[in-house]
Design a protein around this motif. Structure first.
Motif, PDB file in Angstrom:
ATOM      1  N   GLU A  68       0.826  -1.208   0.000  1.00 41.47           N
ATOM      2  CA  GLU A  68       0.000   0.000   0.000  1.00 41.47           C
ATOM      3  C   GLU A  68       0.861   1.261   0.000  1.00 41.47           C
ATOM      4  OE1 GLU A  68      -3.091   2.581  -0.207  1.00 41.47           O
ATOM      5  OE2 GLU A  68      -3.104   0.434  -0.578  1.00 41.47           O
ATOM      6  N   LEU A  69       1.934   1.253   0.766  1.00 40.91           N
ATOM      7  CA  LEU A  69       2.853   2.395   0.770  1.00 40.91           C
ATOM      8  C   LEU A  69       3.469   2.606  -0.616  1.00 40.91           C
ATOM      9  CD1 LEU A  69       4.721   1.955   4.159  1.00 40.91           C
ATOM     10  CD2 LEU A  69       3.155   3.795   3.530  1.00 40.91           C
ATOM     11  N   ILE A  70       3.834   1.524  -1.260  1.00 39.26           N
ATOM     12  CA  ILE A  70       4.426   1.618  -2.603  1.00 39.26           C
ATOM     13  C   ILE A  70       3.403   2.168  -3.595  1.00 39.26           C
ATOM     14  CG2 ILE A  70       5.337   0.253  -4.528  1.00 39.26           C
ATOM     15  CD1 ILE A  70       6.586  -1.620  -2.340  1.00 39.26           C
ATOM     16  N   VAL A  71       2.187   1.644  -3.550  1.00 41.48           N
ATOM     17  CA  VAL A  71       1.132   2.125  -4.449  1.00 41.48           C
ATOM     18  C   VAL A  71       0.857   3.604  -4.203  1.00 41.48           C
ATOM     19  CG1 VAL A  71      -1.336   1.921  -4.968  1.00 41.48           C
ATOM     20  CG2 VAL A  71       0.066  -0.137  -4.789  1.00 41.48           C
ATOM     21  N   GLN A  72       0.738   4.005  -2.961  1.00 42.58           N
ATOM     22  CA  GLN A  72       0.483   5.415  -2.619  1.00 42.58           C
ATOM     23  C   GLN A  72       1.616   6.316  -3.106  1.00 42.58           C
ATOM     24  OE1 GLN A  72      -2.215   7.062  -1.496  1.00 42.58           O
ATOM     25  NE2 GLN A  72      -3.201   5.075  -1.722  1.00 42.58           N
ATOM     26  N   TYR A  73       2.832   5.821  -3.020  1.00 41.95           N
ATOM     27  CA  TYR A  73       3.981   6.595  -3.507  1.00 41.95           C
ATOM     28  C   TYR A  73       3.822   6.913  -5.004  1.00 41.95           C
ATOM     29  CZ  TYR A  73       8.703   7.694  -5.036  1.00 41.95           C
ATOM     30  OH  TYR A  73       9.792   8.307  -5.608  1.00 41.95           O
ATOM     31  N   PHE A  74       3.455   5.907  -5.778  1.00 38.97           N
ATOM     32  CA  PHE A  74       3.316   6.107  -7.222  1.00 38.97           C
ATOM     33  C   PHE A  74       2.057   6.898  -7.580  1.00 38.97           C
ATOM     34  CE2 PHE A  74       6.328   2.486  -7.341  1.00 38.97           C
ATOM     35  CZ  PHE A  74       7.318   3.112  -8.067  1.00 38.97           C
ATOM     36  N   ILE A  75       1.015   6.770  -6.805  1.00 37.68           N
ATOM     37  CA  ILE A  75      -0.200   7.555  -7.053  1.00 37.68           C
ATOM     38  C   ILE A  75       0.056   9.041  -6.780  1.00 37.68           C
ATOM     39  CG2 ILE A  75      -2.527   8.049  -6.168  1.00 37.68           C
ATOM     40  CD1 ILE A  75      -2.906   5.032  -5.871  1.00 37.68           C
TER      41      ILE A  75
END
Length: 118
Positions: free
Chosen positions: A109-116
């Motif tokens: 989730e942290l990785i996805v949020q970073y890219f979003i």
């Protein structure tokens, strides 16, 4: 019990997730609440900022300082996760596995949020 690389990874992820649960997550705020004083201040923009400061003395101060330190709490949750897994491997395995999967999910989730947000 022999600790394999896979066991070490699972125990590490479970400890990571349990530590975050105790230190940061809203769902366990009731556990932290008795050990902190809440201080509210108005910033330069007129918004209220809330700070949590450990209680002044005694066991509540000690536990407040422990819960305000991610690294400190991590040591104790790691000891608990490893200890429980060694003492009660059959009973603790499903709980540890759930925590490990939740740890992976939170990292993803942290990785996805970073890219979003990028």
């Amino acid at each position: 019990m022999k600790i394999t690389l896979l066991n070490l990874i699972i125990l590490s992820l479970a400890s990571f997730r349990l530590t975050r649960l105790f230190v940061f997550d809203k769902i366990t705020e009731f556990i932290r609440e008795p050990f902190f004083n809440e201080i509210k201040e108005v910033d330069d923009y007129g918004e209220i900022e809330v700070y949590y400061v450990p209680k002044e003395k005694g066991v509540k101060k000690f536990l407040g300082e422990l819960l305000s330190c991610y690294w400190c709490t991590g040591i104790w949750t790691s000891a608990g996760v490893v200890g429980i897994s060694l003492l009660y491997p059959i009973v603790s395995y499903p709980i540890i596995l759930i925590l490990a999967v939740a740890g992976i999910a939170s990292i993803l989730e942290l990785i996805v949020q970073y890219f979003i947000d990028k």
